[in-house]
Design an enzyme around this catalytic site. Structure first.
Site, mmCIF file in Angstrom:
data_model
loop_
_atom_site.group_PDB
_atom_site.id
_atom_site.type_symbol
_atom_site.label_atom_id
_atom_site.label_comp_id
_atom_site.label_asym_id
_atom_site.label_seq_id
_atom_site.Cartn_x
_atom_site.Cartn_y
_atom_site.Cartn_z
ATOM 1 N N MET A 90 80.024 192.710 45.391
ATOM 2 C CA MET A 90 79.500 192.946 46.736
ATOM 3 C C MET A 90 77.984 193.111 46.813
ATOM 4 O O MET A 90 77.477 193.817 47.691
ATOM 5 C CB MET A 90 80.193 194.166 47.356
ATOM 6 C CG MET A 90 81.709 193.994 47.513
ATOM 7 S SD MET A 90 82.170 192.468 48.374
ATOM 8 C CE MET A 90 81.715 192.926 50.042
ATOM 9 N N ARG A 91 77.256 192.469 45.904
ATOM 10 C CA ARG A 91 75.799 192.539 45.982
ATOM 11 C C ARG A 91 75.204 191.142 46.031
ATOM 12 O O ARG A 91 75.727 190.224 45.404
ATOM 13 C CB ARG A 91 75.232 193.275 44.770
ATOM 14 C CG ARG A 91 75.492 194.746 44.852
ATOM 15 C CD ARG A 91 74.851 195.516 43.742
ATOM 16 N NE ARG A 91 75.214 196.908 43.915
ATOM 17 C CZ ARG A 91 74.553 197.765 44.697
ATOM 18 N NH1 ARG A 91 73.476 197.371 45.345
ATOM 19 N NH2 ARG A 91 74.972 198.994 44.818
ATOM 20 N N LEU A 93 72.630 188.556 44.909
ATOM 21 C CA LEU A 93 71.834 188.361 43.698
ATOM 22 C C LEU A 93 70.494 187.722 44.059
ATOM 23 O O LEU A 93 70.406 186.906 44.977
ATOM 24 C CB LEU A 93 72.614 187.484 42.719
ATOM 25 C CG LEU A 93 73.902 188.162 42.203
ATOM 26 C CD1 LEU A 93 74.862 187.129 41.634
ATOM 27 C CD2 LEU A 93 73.560 189.231 41.169
ATOM 28 N N HIS A 109 84.544 182.991 48.736
ATOM 29 C CA HIS A 109 84.234 183.611 50.031
ATOM 30 C C HIS A 109 85.440 183.445 50.956
ATOM 31 O O HIS A 109 85.999 182.341 51.044
ATOM 32 C CB HIS A 109 82.996 182.945 50.637
ATOM 33 C CG HIS A 109 82.617 183.541 51.952
ATOM 34 N ND1 HIS A 109 82.047 184.785 52.052
ATOM 35 C CD2 HIS A 109 82.773 183.084 53.215
ATOM 36 C CE1 HIS A 109 81.858 185.071 53.335
ATOM 37 N NE2 HIS A 109 82.287 184.062 54.055
HETATM 38 C C1 GRF Z 1 87.982 188.662 48.429
HETATM 39 O O1 GRF Z 1 88.438 188.520 49.737
HETATM 40 C C2 GRF Z 1 86.842 187.731 48.159
HETATM 41 O O2 GRF Z 1 86.941 186.522 48.839
HETATM 42 C C3 GRF Z 1 85.661 188.508 48.669
HETATM 43 O O3 GRF Z 1 85.929 189.836 48.321
HETATM 44 C C4 GRF Z 1 87.331 190.025 48.198
HETATM 45 C C5 GRF Z 1 87.574 190.538 46.817
HETATM 46 O O4 GRF Z 1 88.916 190.886 46.586
HETATM 47 N N1 GRF Z 1 84.439 187.963 48.129
HETATM 48 P P1 GRF Z 1 89.386 191.246 45.130
HETATM 49 O O5 GRF Z 1 88.475 192.363 44.599
HETATM 50 O O6 GRF Z 1 89.305 190.020 44.279
HETATM 51 O O7 GRF Z 1 90.808 191.721 45.284
#
Ligand code: GRF
Length: 201
Positions: A90-91, A93, A109
């Site tokens: 969630m960052r 880069l 995504h």
């Molecule tokens: C997923 O929906 C992915 O597309 C998004 O963040 C979520 C991560 O889910 N980038 P997980 O940690 O793989 O269960």
């Protein structure tokens, strides 16, 4: 076996999908290291249970973003990774990191890009009123969710969908899409030509 590193921040269901498809022989890859910026990410437990090296690099433990990313690169290189997979990392880069790993970072995504980049792709799709949604696996460039697209999977949007129900439907496809894209990469079948990714026969 080609080695990959997986960057995570949370639940790790996409990491699990990759691990499962390696275990069942579909993916000719080895996960050399899993790196999380969050120490309580369940993804770390998943890696640990599978006997995969897992490392926490908290952003707040670093004086700068450069230092944070340098630590990530050092771990990836020490583990011999050829590819960096972002699986719920969630960052954003930096351009420097992306250049260091040019064409060697793959992200998933939860939207049909270029629509609904950034956070909460599923909610953005629902709020917009689209009739189909889905997920995109793409190479990462310096923009947000803007790199060359490897593959996409589509799901219908139902009238009574909530963010949760739509996210769940998309997630099923994420768990198919990411391993498919990684298999193509592992077999050297992906060729980036400008913005386009050609899939070789
Ligand atoms: C997923 O929906 C992915 O597309 C998004 O963040 C979520 C991560 O889910 N980038 P997980 O940690 O793989 O269960």
């Amino acid at each position: 076996m080609r080695k990959i590193g997986v960057l995570v921040s949370g639940r790790g269901s996409n990491l699990q999908a990759i691990m499962d498809r390696i275990a069942d022989g579909f993916l000719p890859l080895e996960i050399a290291v899993v790196i999380s910026d969050k120490e309580d990410a369940f993804a770390l437990e998943r890696a640990g249970m599978a006997g995969i090296k897992n490392v926490v690099i908290p952003r707040k433990g670093c004086a700068s973003k450069e230092e944070f990313e340098a630590k990530i690169t050092a771990e990836l290189q020490a583990a011999g990774c050829e590819l960096v997979v972002l699986a719920g990392f969630m960052r954003i880069l930096s351009a420097d990191f992306v250049n260091t790993w040019e064409h060697k970072i793959i992200n998933i995504h939860p939207a049909i890009l270029p629509s609904f980049p950034g956070l909460h792709g599923q909610k953005q799709a629902l709020d917009y009123g689209v009739k189909v949604a889905g997920c995109t696996v793409h190479f990462v460039d310096a923009g947000t969710d803007s790199g060359p697209i490897i593959l996409q999977k589509v799901v219908p949007v139902m009238d009574d969908d909530t963010e949760d129900s739509l996210s769940e439907r998309i997630l099923v496809q994420e768990h198919i899409a990411m391993p498919e894209a990684l298999k193509l990469w592992a077999e050297n079948k992906l060729e980036i030509v400008g913005r386009k990714v050609r899939i070789k026969a």
